[in-house]
Enzyme design. Structure first.
Site, PDB file in Angstrom:
ATOM      1  N   ASP A 104     -43.201  -3.099 -28.974  1.00 42.52           N
ATOM      2  CA  ASP A 104     -44.640  -3.222 -29.196  1.00 42.52           C
ATOM      3  C   ASP A 104     -45.009  -4.589 -29.761  1.00 42.52           C
ATOM      4  O   ASP A 104     -44.186  -5.266 -30.370  1.00 42.52           O
ATOM      5  CB  ASP A 104     -45.120  -2.147 -30.178  1.00 42.52           C
ATOM      6  CG  ASP A 104     -44.899  -0.748 -29.637  1.00 42.52           C
ATOM      7  OD1 ASP A 104     -44.892  -0.582 -28.415  1.00 42.52           O
ATOM      8  OD2 ASP A 104     -44.720   0.170 -30.465  1.00 42.52           O
ATOM      9  N   PHE A 105     -46.272  -4.934 -29.594  1.00 38.04           N
ATOM     10  CA  PHE A 105     -46.831  -6.190 -30.111  1.00 38.04           C
ATOM     11  C   PHE A 105     -46.495  -6.384 -31.586  1.00 38.04           C
ATOM     12  O   PHE A 105     -46.100  -7.472 -32.010  1.00 38.04           O
ATOM     13  CB  PHE A 105     -48.351  -6.165 -29.913  1.00 38.04           C
ATOM     14  CG  PHE A 105     -49.072  -7.396 -30.382  1.00 38.04           C
ATOM     15  CD1 PHE A 105     -49.022  -8.566 -29.648  1.00 38.04           C
ATOM     16  CD2 PHE A 105     -49.812  -7.370 -31.556  1.00 38.04           C
ATOM     17  CE1 PHE A 105     -49.704  -9.715 -30.077  1.00 38.04           C
ATOM     18  CE2 PHE A 105     -50.497  -8.498 -31.985  1.00 38.04           C
ATOM     19  CZ  PHE A 105     -50.436  -9.671 -31.245  1.00 38.04           C
TER      20      PHE A 105
END
Length: 240
Positions: free
Chosen positions: A102-103
């Protein structure tokens, strides 16, 4: 085995869509025979030609990146945000991440141009162990950490058995650091597992992938995998 249009695109002849058009128009040959079907797959030993010009395959390359937080696990982003390939700028081959982080998640991420290798590692049956360290809100009880180990119910079904270990806790700030070992690779799985037991993740890092670690690397650093490491990963994935 990889799809013919993907091989042509990776070699730099055309985009994937244009490569499909070339195939349909009969401009592509495999081992001397014209191929017009888009579902055809070819191996590394097949001879591919586009309008009589041999398609030179890229040498397979394999990298380990310590992905920083705030980076997209992709090769491009329409919002102009940093992507993982920004940290491997001098690589001639068209590499892409194996899976994603994820970011807001940091840690170990593999990149390659070897589609067969990537598919092998991402296949559900490979079950390669991935270890994460999460900082969560609140201090989970032993009963709740045991529920992570047995499996928790998410919207896409029950998770497989995992391993959970409390590393530390801060009673004053009401936070805890927990190590979680999983074999699956569902979207945002670790975050969703902790949310399911009522302890949202504040910070998350993937520390290990199989036998690979981040030893000696800082966020944004990358290194090439050795031939032995690649072989070990193949063996690990195929053994399951």
């Amino acid at each position: 085995m990889e799809r013919l249009q993907k091989v042509i695109a990776h070699a730099g002849f055309a985009s994937r869509r244009k490569a499909e058009q070339l195939i349909i128009e009969g401009q592509v040959k495999v081992n001397g025979k014209v191929v017009k079907e888009l579902g055809v797959k070819v191996s590394s030993t097949d001879r591919v030609e586009v309008n009589g010009i041999p398609v030179e395959r890229e040498e397979p390359v394999y990298f380990l990146l310590y992905k920083p937080r705030g980076v997209i696990s992709s090769v491009q982003d329409d919002k102009g945000r940093k992507v993982v390939t920004d940290f491997l700028l001098n690589i001639e081959q068209r590499i892409y991440p194996i899976g994603r982080l994820d970011f807001d998640t940091s840690g170990l991420l593999l990149l390659t141009n070897d589609g067969e290798f990537a598919n092998l590692l991402m296949h559900p049956k490979s079950e390669i162990e991935k270890i994460y360290v999460a900082k969560v809100k609140g201090i989970p009880s032993r009963e709740k950490t045991k529920s992570l180990e047995k499996g928790v119910k998410l919207e896409d079904g029950m998770t497989a058995p995992a391993k959970a270990k409390m590393l530390s806790m801060d009673k004053k700030k009401q936070t805890a650091i927990i190590e979680l070992s999983i074999h699956e690779g569902r979207n945002r799985q670790v975050r969703r597992m902790f949310e399911a037991i009522g302890h949202p993740v504040m910070k998350l890092k993937r520390e290990r992938y199989g036998f690979l670690t981040l030893h000696g690397l800082k966020p944004g650093d990358a290194r090439e995998l050795t031939a032995h490491e690649v072989k070990q990963l193949r063996t690990l994935a195929q053994a399951k």
